[in-house]
Design a protein around this motif. Structure first.
Motif, PDB file in Angstrom:
ATOM      1  N   ARG B  70     -14.678   7.840  -1.458  1.00 16.32           N
ATOM      2  CA  ARG B  70     -14.818   8.943  -2.415  1.00 16.32           C
ATOM      3  C   ARG B  70     -13.457   9.542  -2.757  1.00 16.32           C
ATOM      4  N   ILE B  71     -12.611   9.727  -1.728  1.00 21.56           N
ATOM      5  CA  ILE B  71     -11.285  10.292  -1.954  1.00 21.56           C
ATOM      6  C   ILE B  71     -10.449   9.364  -2.835  1.00 21.56           C
ATOM      7  N   TYR B  72     -10.518   8.077  -2.546  1.00 20.21           N
ATOM      8  CA  TYR B  72      -9.758   7.088  -3.319  1.00 20.21           C
ATOM      9  C   TYR B  72     -10.154   7.121  -4.795  1.00 20.21           C
ATOM     10  N   GLU B  73     -11.463   7.163  -5.033  1.00 26.73           N
ATOM     11  CA  GLU B  73     -11.944   7.203  -6.416  1.00 26.73           C
ATOM     12  C   GLU B  73     -11.430   8.440  -7.148  1.00 26.73           C
ATOM     13  N   ASP B  74     -11.515   9.586  -6.472  1.00 26.65           N
ATOM     14  CA  ASP B  74     -11.072  10.817  -7.107  1.00 26.65           C
ATOM     15  C   ASP B  74      -9.558  10.798  -7.333  1.00 26.65           C
ATOM     16  N   PHE B  75      -8.834  10.216  -6.380  1.00 24.66           N
ATOM     17  CA  PHE B  75      -7.380  10.096  -6.505  1.00 24.66           C
ATOM     18  C   PHE B  75      -7.020   9.260  -7.733  1.00 24.66           C
ATOM     19  N   VAL B  76      -7.616   8.082  -7.810  1.00 29.88           N
ATOM     20  CA  VAL B  76      -7.292   7.163  -8.907  1.00 29.88           C
ATOM     21  C   VAL B  76      -7.630   7.787 -10.268  1.00 29.88           C
ATOM     22  N   ALA B  77      -8.761   8.473 -10.340  1.00 27.94           N
ATOM     23  CA  ALA B  77      -9.137   9.128 -11.596  1.00 27.94           C
ATOM     24  C   ALA B  77      -8.162  10.261 -11.915  1.00 27.94           C
ATOM     25  N   SER B  78      -7.747  10.988 -10.891  1.00 29.67           N
ATOM     26  CA  SER B  78      -6.859  12.133 -11.111  1.00 29.67           C
ATOM     27  C   SER B  78      -5.454  11.704 -11.528  1.00 29.67           C
ATOM     28  N   LEU B  79      -5.044  10.522 -11.082  1.00 29.90           N
ATOM     29  CA  LEU B  79      -3.674  10.065 -11.339  1.00 29.90           C
ATOM     30  C   LEU B  79      -3.622   8.964 -12.392  1.00 29.90           C
ATOM     31  N   ALA B  80      -4.728   8.785 -13.119  1.00 30.68           N
ATOM     32  CA  ALA B  80      -4.837   7.640 -14.032  1.00 30.68           C
ATOM     33  C   ALA B  80      -3.699   7.596 -15.049  1.00 30.68           C
ATOM     34  N   GLN B  81      -3.261   8.737 -15.526  1.00 30.89           N
ATOM     35  CA  GLN B  81      -2.254   8.722 -16.587  1.00 30.89           C
ATOM     36  C   GLN B  81      -0.916   8.150 -16.131  1.00 30.89           C
ATOM     37  N   TRP B  82      -0.675   8.163 -14.803  1.00 30.77           N
ATOM     38  CA  TRP B  82       0.571   7.586 -14.292  1.00 30.77           C
ATOM     39  C   TRP B  82       0.347   6.207 -13.667  1.00 30.77           C
ATOM     40  N   GLN B  83      -0.898   5.771 -13.588  1.00 26.78           N
ATOM     41  CA  GLN B  83      -1.238   4.525 -12.893  1.00 26.78           C
ATOM     42  C   GLN B  83      -0.739   4.547 -11.449  1.00 26.78           C
ATOM     43  N   ILE B  84      -0.892   5.710 -10.821  1.00 26.84           N
ATOM     44  CA  ILE B  84      -0.443   5.865  -9.441  1.00 26.84           C
ATOM     45  C   ILE B  84      -1.653   5.822  -8.509  1.00 26.84           C
ATOM     46  N   THR B  85      -1.653   4.815  -7.614  1.00 29.61           N
ATOM     47  CA  THR B  85      -2.696   4.695  -6.586  1.00 29.61           C
ATOM     48  C   THR B  85      -2.213   5.399  -5.313  1.00 29.61           C
ATOM     49  N   PRO B  86      -3.090   5.630  -4.349  1.00 29.64           N
ATOM     50  CA  PRO B  86      -2.645   6.245  -3.089  1.00 29.64           C
ATOM     51  C   PRO B  86      -1.464   5.520  -2.433  1.00 29.64           C
ATOM     52  N   PRO B  87      -1.497   4.170  -2.287  1.00 29.65           N
ATOM     53  CA  PRO B  87      -0.328   3.548  -1.654  1.00 29.65           C
ATOM     54  C   PRO B  87       0.948   3.702  -2.471  1.00 29.65           C
ATOM     55  N   ARG B  88       0.813   3.660  -3.790  1.00 32.45           N
ATOM     56  CA  ARG B  88       2.009   3.860  -4.624  1.00 32.45           C
ATOM     57  C   ARG B  88       2.576   5.263  -4.437  1.00 32.45           C
ATOM     58  N   PHE B  89       1.683   6.247  -4.387  1.00 33.85           N
ATOM     59  CA  PHE B  89       2.144   7.627  -4.203  1.00 33.85           C
ATOM     60  C   PHE B  89       2.821   7.787  -2.845  1.00 33.85           C
ATOM     61  N   SER B  90       2.189   7.276  -1.797  1.00 33.98           N
ATOM     62  CA  SER B  90       2.775   7.387  -0.456  1.00 33.98           C
ATOM     63  C   SER B  90       4.157   6.751  -0.428  1.00 33.98           C
ATOM     64  N   ALA B  91       4.284   5.584  -1.055  1.00 34.69           N
ATOM     65  CA  ALA B  91       5.580   4.895  -1.074  1.00 34.69           C
ATOM     66  C   ALA B  91       6.629   5.738  -1.803  1.00 34.69           C
ATOM     67  N   LEU B  92       6.260   6.315  -2.937  1.00 32.46           N
ATOM     68  CA  LEU B  92       7.217   7.130  -3.697  1.00 32.46           C
ATOM     69  C   LEU B  92       7.678   8.332  -2.864  1.00 32.46           C
ATOM     70  N   VAL B  93       6.745   8.985  -2.176  1.00 33.09           N
ATOM     71  CA  VAL B  93       7.102  10.155  -1.364  1.00 33.09           C
ATOM     72  C   VAL B  93       8.037   9.744  -0.230  1.00 33.09           C
ATOM     73  N   ILE B  94       7.665   8.693   0.477  1.00 36.33           N
ATOM     74  CA  ILE B  94       8.487   8.267   1.630  1.00 36.33           C
ATOM     75  C   ILE B  94       9.885   7.845   1.167  1.00 36.33           C
ATOM     76  N   ILE B  95       9.952   7.109   0.068  1.00 37.06           N
ATOM     77  CA  ILE B  95      11.259   6.673  -0.439  1.00 37.06           C
ATOM     78  C   ILE B  95      12.094   7.881  -0.868  1.00 37.06           C
ATOM     79  N   SER B  96      11.445   8.847  -1.506  1.00 34.57           N
ATOM     80  CA  SER B  96      12.193  10.009  -2.009  1.00 34.57           C
ATOM     81  C   SER B  96      12.738  10.868  -0.875  1.00 34.57           C
ATOM     82  N   ARG B  97      12.035  10.920   0.251  1.00 34.74           N
ATOM     83  CA  ARG B  97      12.419  11.836   1.332  1.00 34.74           C
ATOM     84  C   ARG B  97      13.303  11.178   2.377  1.00 34.74           C
ATOM     85  N   ASN B  98      13.445   9.846   2.327  1.00 34.81           N
ATOM     86  CA  ASN B  98      14.162   9.153   3.393  1.00 34.81           C
ATOM     87  C   ASN B  98      15.187   8.193   2.812  1.00 34.81           C
ATOM     88  N   PRO B  99      16.421   8.684   2.641  1.00 29.07           N
ATOM     89  CA  PRO B  99      17.460   7.847   2.021  1.00 29.07           C
ATOM     90  C   PRO B  99      17.734   6.593   2.832  1.00 29.07           C
TER      91      PRO B  99
END
Lengths: 193, 193
Positions: B70-99
């Motif tokens: 249910r969370i995944y579905e809501d996430f994907v629908a909420s982020l549809a305009q950027w085509q950002i899935t949960p793993p993509r978002f997690s990767a972006l956050v981790i990369i941004s915070r850890n040089p």
């Protein structure tokens, strides 16, 4: 996921090795959450030292994800002798309990795409655990049934899954387990259309 | 997962359509949990009427799985305009915070196979959100960085994810949310070696 990329998966721990053999191209769901700890010695570490998780640490969704990866790893290690992953187990249970089930219904119940269900059932059929039978009254469809080997494997795997799930919840009291289930069921309510 | 099988995914609901466009062969993780409700009108139903879930109904692991879909579905629908899935978002956050993060470290942190991290980073690079830079002192390795577009997308997506996560937890009090996180963190303790 191509066979090559699957084979390229690095893995050194015991859990990772057994998980890697399960990650077959025929079953994309097997590669799903962790599928073996990503070459992490000793499995997935939800809080890797010196890593800044930023906003992830505050999200309920990521707390669920962390738990799910640990559970997935323990499941795969516990069921390694049968090569049964969580989606495979769920499919076997649903097929065993619901006669004349069609593939589309299985996909709907498990919350996976129809294409994913096709690959999942293909894998179970290759393992000789599931068979497709012509559906009465519909030439284009078929029903899913467990083979005799599927029934035997499910009976044994079920005991292993129950033991695995007991380990998953072993740090929680009965009351805490009930609370957890109740809170989980209230997550992500449907949005108004 | 081949492009063909991906294209074969059935889908009629709004959520399913937007999820389907995200399910690219370059990103197996996008197909991961639900990836769009499996052609279910109105999304995933954790308790399909008249279906016997057998032992699944008693497992903590399956309760987690139901919530996660249910969370995944809501996430994907909420982020549809950027085509950002949960793993993509997690990767972006981790990369941004850890040089100077390397790919193997990213895989380890996210609990995915190295091969999965390769495909994930490839997809983010195709989307022009992440770039690979030579790692100082190691000719064979490289560090991951966000591109300027990646930084802008992450800033906007982060607000959408925070709003999505607030919806996920909207039926729970602050106290219940804290209880849930604490209970989740105690699941699946490590086994003795």
């Amino acid at each position: 996921m191509s066979p090559d990329s699957s084979d390229a998966a690095a893995g050194t721990s015991k859990v990772t090795r057994s998980a890697r053999t399960l990650r077959r191209p025929a079953d994309p769901l097997a590669a799903e959450p962790a599928a073996g700890g990503a070459g992490a010695e000793g499995g997935f570490d939800p809080h890797v030292p010196d890593i800044d998780y930023g906003v992830l640490d505050s999200l309920i969704g990521y707390a669920i994800r962390r738990a799910q990866i640990r559970i997935y790893e323990d499941f795969v290690a516990s069921l390694a002798q049968w090569q049964i992953t969580p989606p495979r187990f769920s499919a076997l249970v649903i097929i065993s309990r619901n006669p004349k089930l069609k593939l589309t219904e299985l996909a709907h119940i498990l919350g996976i795409a129809r294409s994913g269900a096709v690959l999942l059932v293909d894998a179970l059929q290759e393992m000789n655990l599931v068979a497709r039978r012509p559906a009465p009254g519909d030439r284009r469809a078929y029903s899913l049934v467990l083979t005799p080997a599927g029934k035997r494997t499910l009976a044994a795997a079920k005991q292993a899954v129950i033991a695995h799930d007991a380990h998953v919840a072993s740090a929680l009291t009965e009351q805490e387990q009930a609370t957890l289930k109740s809170l989980l069921a209230r997550l992500a309510p449907p949005r108004p259309e």
